[in-house]
Design a protein around this motif. Structure first.
Motif, PDB file in Angstrom:
ATOM      1  N   ILE A   3       0.861  -1.181   0.000  1.00  0.00           N
ATOM      2  CA  ILE A   3       0.000   0.000   0.000  1.00  0.00           C
ATOM      3  C   ILE A   3       0.899   1.233   0.000  1.00  0.00           C
ATOM      4  N   ARG A  10      -0.324   4.520  -0.999  1.00  0.00           N
ATOM      5  CA  ARG A  10      -1.226   5.615  -1.367  1.00  0.00           C
ATOM      6  C   ARG A  10      -0.784   6.948  -0.763  1.00  0.00           C
ATOM      7  N   ASP A  53      -1.891  -0.860  -3.890  1.00  0.00           N
ATOM      8  CA  ASP A  53      -2.656   0.389  -3.845  1.00  0.00           C
ATOM      9  C   ASP A  53      -1.708   1.549  -4.104  1.00  0.00           C
ATOM     10  N   ASN A  60      -3.073   4.624  -5.126  1.00  0.00           N
ATOM     11  CA  ASN A  60      -4.006   5.737  -5.188  1.00  0.00           C
ATOM     12  C   ASN A  60      -3.343   7.048  -4.746  1.00  0.00           C
TER      13      ASN A  60
END
Length: 119
Positions: free
Chosen positions: A71, A73, A99, A101
């Motif tokens: 992750i 993000r 992820d 994002n």
């Protein structure tokens, strides 16, 4: 026991970093990421730490086959960083959750990632 208390405290601290509740500098986040990867942890969460292409390149040197969740993000990862990440994922294809994002990924970065993910 004291060890169990320390483990709970460490898990709470890890959650604060992983959730972005505690703000880390890019340097601190990179050091923590490398330590986690050296310990062969399966999850790595680096959220809202402003890591960019330089930091992700360094982190990618430590990505391993036990890593399943990555992750990243709310950072500053751009096309160059995604190129390094794509190369690391291609070699260590155990990641099932990724992820990215709210980063700075452009068309070239997406192309690099798509090439790796479609194989």
């Amino acid at each position: 026991s004291a060890n169990q208390g320390n483990s709970v405290a460490q898990n709470s601290i890890d959650w604060l970093y992983e959730s972005g509740q505690v703000k880390e500098s890019p340097e601190e986040a990179t050091k923590r990421a490398i330590k986690c990867l050296q310990n062969k942890q399966s999850l790595l969460h680096i959220t809202n730490c402003e890591i960019g292409d330089k930091e992700i390149k360094e982190i990618c040197l430590y990505i391993h086959n036990k890593l399943t969740e990555l992750i990243l993000r709310k950072n500053r990862i751009g096309d160059e960083g995604i190129k390094h990440l794509s190369e690391a994922i291609e070699i260590n294809s155990s990641i099932i959750c990724l992820d990215l994002n709210n980063n700075q990924i452009g068309d070239q970065g997406i192309k690099h990632l798509c090439e790796v993910l479609k194989t």
